[in-house]
Scaffold this active site. Structure first.
Site, PDB file in Angstrom:
ATOM      1  N   SER A 120       0.859  -1.053   0.069  1.00 11.37           N
ATOM      2  CA  SER A 120       0.018   0.074   0.028  1.00 11.37           C
ATOM      3  C   SER A 120       0.698   1.316  -0.170  1.00 11.37           C
ATOM      4  CB  SER A 120      -0.870  -0.079   1.343  1.00 11.37           C
ATOM      5  OG  SER A 120      -0.254  -0.394   2.375  1.00 11.37           O
ATOM      6  N   HIS A 141      -1.813  -2.840  -6.733  1.00 14.18           N
ATOM      7  CA  HIS A 141      -2.345  -2.533  -5.198  1.00 14.18           C
ATOM      8  C   HIS A 141      -3.795  -2.757  -5.341  1.00 14.18           C
ATOM      9  CE1 HIS A 141      -3.132   0.781  -1.925  1.00 14.18           C
ATOM     10  NE2 HIS A 141      -3.079  -0.486  -1.682  1.00 14.18           N
ATOM     11  N   GLU A 153      -4.473   0.029  -8.547  1.00 17.37           N
ATOM     12  CA  GLU A 153      -3.547   0.829  -8.469  1.00 17.37           C
ATOM     13  C   GLU A 153      -2.229   0.135  -9.135  1.00 17.37           C
ATOM     14  OE1 GLU A 153      -2.250   2.835  -4.970  1.00 17.37           O
ATOM     15  OE2 GLU A 153      -2.445   5.054  -6.069  1.00 17.37           O
ATOM     16  N   ASN A 191      -3.040   6.237  -1.358  1.00 18.53           N
ATOM     17  CA  ASN A 191      -2.844   6.446   0.060  1.00 18.53           C
ATOM     18  C   ASN A 191      -2.345   7.944   0.529  1.00 18.53           C
ATOM     19  OD1 ASN A 191      -4.025   4.337   1.490  1.00 18.53           O
ATOM     20  ND2 ASN A 191      -2.381   3.111   0.593  1.00 18.53           N
TER      21      ASN A 191
HETATM   22  N1  CAA Z   1     -16.587 -10.607  -1.254  1.00 16.82           N
HETATM   23  C1  CAA Z   1     -17.610 -10.298  -1.947  1.00 16.82           C
HETATM   24  N2  CAA Z   1     -18.609  -9.340  -1.689  1.00 16.82           N
HETATM   25  C2  CAA Z   1     -18.684  -8.556  -0.827  1.00 16.82           C
HETATM   26  C3  CAA Z   1     -17.594  -8.630   0.252  1.00 16.82           C
HETATM   27  C4  CAA Z   1     -16.584  -9.414  -0.054  1.00 16.82           C
HETATM   28  N3  CAA Z   1     -15.572  -9.575   0.823  1.00 16.82           N
HETATM   29  N4  CAA Z   1     -17.746  -7.716   1.074  1.00 16.82           N
HETATM   30  C5  CAA Z   1     -19.091  -7.092   0.682  1.00 16.82           C
HETATM   31  N5  CAA Z   1     -19.279  -7.691  -0.463  1.00 16.82           N
HETATM   32  C6  CAA Z   1     -20.614  -7.268  -1.189  1.00 16.82           C
HETATM   33  C7  CAA Z   1     -21.937  -7.558  -0.531  1.00 16.82           C
HETATM   34  O1  CAA Z   1     -22.258  -8.881  -0.893  1.00 16.82           O
HETATM   35  C8  CAA Z   1     -22.717  -6.818  -0.871  1.00 16.82           C
HETATM   36  O2  CAA Z   1     -23.634  -6.757  -2.225  1.00 16.82           O
HETATM   37  P1  CAA Z   1     -24.793  -6.200  -2.625  1.00 16.82           P
HETATM   38  O3  CAA Z   1     -24.948  -4.877  -2.124  1.00 16.82           O
HETATM   39  O4  CAA Z   1     -24.959  -6.227  -4.188  1.00 16.82           O
HETATM   40  O5  CAA Z   1     -25.761  -7.082  -1.900  1.00 16.82           O
HETATM   41  C9  CAA Z   1     -21.894  -5.225  -1.225  1.00 16.82           C
HETATM   42  O6  CAA Z   1     -20.487  -5.805  -1.325  1.00 16.82           O
HETATM   43  C10 CAA Z   1     -21.953  -4.300  -0.178  1.00 16.82           C
HETATM   44  O7  CAA Z   1     -21.785  -4.791   1.127  1.00 16.82           O
HETATM   45  P2  CAA Z   1     -22.444  -4.908   2.317  1.00 16.82           P
HETATM   46  O8  CAA Z   1     -24.111  -5.002   2.471  1.00 16.82           O
HETATM   47  O9  CAA Z   1     -21.973  -6.055   3.355  1.00 16.82           O
HETATM   48  O10 CAA Z   1     -22.146  -3.850   3.324  1.00 16.82           O
HETATM   49  P3  CAA Z   1     -21.994  -2.202   2.815  1.00 16.82           P
HETATM   50  O11 CAA Z   1     -23.045  -1.855   1.861  1.00 16.82           O
HETATM   51  O12 CAA Z   1     -21.689  -1.514   4.112  1.00 16.82           O
HETATM   52  O13 CAA Z   1     -20.728  -2.264   1.774  1.00 16.82           O
HETATM   53  C11 CAA Z   1     -18.428  -1.969   1.703  1.00 16.82           C
HETATM   54  C12 CAA Z   1     -19.494  -2.599   2.248  1.00 16.82           C
HETATM   55  C13 CAA Z   1     -18.296  -2.433   0.079  1.00 16.82           C
HETATM   56  C14 CAA Z   1     -17.208  -2.453   2.196  1.00 16.82           C
HETATM   57  C15 CAA Z   1     -18.439  -0.606   1.737  1.00 16.82           C
HETATM   58  O14 CAA Z   1     -18.934   0.041   2.976  1.00 16.82           O
HETATM   59  C16 CAA Z   1     -17.426   0.358   1.117  1.00 16.82           C
HETATM   60  O15 CAA Z   1     -17.498   0.531  -0.054  1.00 16.82           O
HETATM   61  N6  CAA Z   1     -16.466   0.837   1.897  1.00 16.82           N
HETATM   62  C17 CAA Z   1     -15.300   1.616   1.505  1.00 16.82           C
HETATM   63  C18 CAA Z   1     -14.206   0.653   1.426  1.00 16.82           C
HETATM   64  C19 CAA Z   1     -13.043   1.210   0.990  1.00 16.82           C
HETATM   65  O16 CAA Z   1     -12.954   2.304   1.021  1.00 16.82           O
HETATM   66  N7  CAA Z   1     -11.806   0.380   0.699  1.00 16.82           N
HETATM   67  C20 CAA Z   1     -10.643   0.830   0.402  1.00 16.82           C
HETATM   68  C21 CAA Z   1      -9.848   0.770   1.734  1.00 16.82           C
HETATM   69  S1  CAA Z   1      -8.107   1.197   1.453  1.00 16.82           S
HETATM   70  C22 CAA Z   1      -7.273   0.001   0.728  1.00 16.82           C
HETATM   71  O17 CAA Z   1      -8.020  -1.007   0.654  1.00 16.82           O
HETATM   72  C23 CAA Z   1      -5.930   0.104   0.600  1.00 16.82           C
HETATM   73  C24 CAA Z   1      -5.089   0.599   1.609  1.00 16.82           C
HETATM   74  O18 CAA Z   1      -4.048   0.644   1.065  1.00 16.82           O
HETATM   75  C25 CAA Z   1      -5.278   0.985   2.592  1.00 16.82           C
END
Ligand code: CAA
Length: 301
Positions: A120, A141, A153, A191
């Protein structure tokens, strides 16, 4: 890539998501982790995440079974990478350990094998320096949760060959992702922009400008972010956020990236967010409602 075989190093959150996505798109995957228990846990999680897709109707039951059958496991790098055309390293964000893993990958992979890191923030150029084929080393990434987030990325190191970059860009598209090409500078793009925002949210709490819920609500309701910054920091892991901020701080020598003292304290107290059950919020397995940690319950503006 000379084969459609991929090895993924590390069975944690990112590693299992990356293995899931490659296998779902027809690649033979070997998931490598030193811990047999971690590999079992990872396979269980991949199964449950595939079930979510089946329940949603975006994947059929036979496709789920085929995906799982395409995933093998190994507990040694030598065994896991021997036939790989691409290795994606997603094991640890510790710089020295990453270098050690890449030097092993260099020894045990074929000359043509591409070595990608899901780092990351650690420099791809530095990672590549641990190998004798820096032109084959690149950043790939992925974002968490990997099966859901569209971005990859793609980070071009100082010596990365342009053919390798093109190959990884088109491979990312084959995985149903949208690649964004960036150059190798601290924090890349994701990031470099995300972490100062999360750090500023933590500073706002530290300085008692507002409470946890209020800070998150402002960004969810006002900026249409799916999660507020404090919830997102918990989701990513406060230790991970802290170490990325340190990389930015040391890489640019600019105090604007210095981690907030509250974040440092929470990391030292092992309140790391979702993975330890407590951070800005508390997490109980199976519980969907978000509860602000009692430590911050009275800190609102
Ligand atoms: N695998 C498959 N599907 C998944 C899943 C997984 N691990 N996690 C969630 N889903 C699916 C669910 O089935 C659901 O599908 P539908 O809406 O079509 O039914 C959908 O994704 C949404 O999930 P939830 O309903 O459980 O929960 P939510 O609506 O709150 O969404 C989330 C969860 C997708 C995580 C959303 O909150 C989100 O986009 N959050 C921000 C995530 C983000 O910013 N990620 C980047 C982090 S930074 C990083 O990763 C890199 C770094 O270097 C730090």
């Amino acid at each position: 890539m000379i084969t459609n075989e991929v090895a993924v190093i590390g069975g944690g959150t990112m590693g299992n998501g990356i293995a899931h996505v490659f296998a779902q798109h027809g690649f033979k995957v070997t998931l490598v982790d030193v811990s047999e228990a971690q590999l079992e846990k990872a396979l269980g999680l991949i199964g449950r995440n595939l079930d979510r897709q089946v329940n949603k109707g975006t994947l059929s039951e036979p496709e789920k079974m085929e995906t799982l059958q395409r995933i093998a496991t190994a507990t040694s790098i030598e065994e896991g990478v021997k036939n790989a055309g691409l290795v994606v390293q997603a094991a640890t964000e510790n710089g020295d350990l990453k270098l050690k893993i890449f030097s092993e990958l260099d020894t045990f992979t074929s000359r043509d094998c591409i070595l990608a890191s899901n780092t990351s923030s650690i420099s791809i150029t530095r990672i590549a320096s641990a190998t004798k084929k820096p032109e084959k080393v690149i950043g790939m990434h992925f974002m968490n949760p990997v099966p859901v987030m569209k971005l990859v990325e793609v980070i071009q190191g100082y010596h990365t060959a342009s053919e390798v970059t093109s190959e990884i860009v088109s491979l990312s598209e084959k995985l149903g992702k949208i690649p964004c090409l960036v150059q190798d500078y601290p924090g890349f793009i994701a990031n470099r922009i995300l972490m100062p925002m999360l750090n500023e949210a933590i500073y706002s709490l530290y300085e008692r400008v507002a409470g946890v819920k209020e800070i998150d609500d402002v960004m969810k309701l006002g900026m249409a972010h799916p999660m507020g910054p404090l919830q997102l920091a918990d989701f990513i892991g406060l230790d991970v956020c802290h170490s990325i901020l340190e990389v930015l701080y040391q890489g640019f020598h600019n105090p604007k990236y210095a981690p907030c003292p509250l974040l440092t304290n929470m990391v030292q107290a092992r309140e790391l967010g979702v993975k330890t059950g407590s951070g800005f919020y508390v997490y109980t397995p199976g519980e969907k409602t978000l509860t602000v940690s009692p430590r911050f319950a009275l800190s609102g503006g």
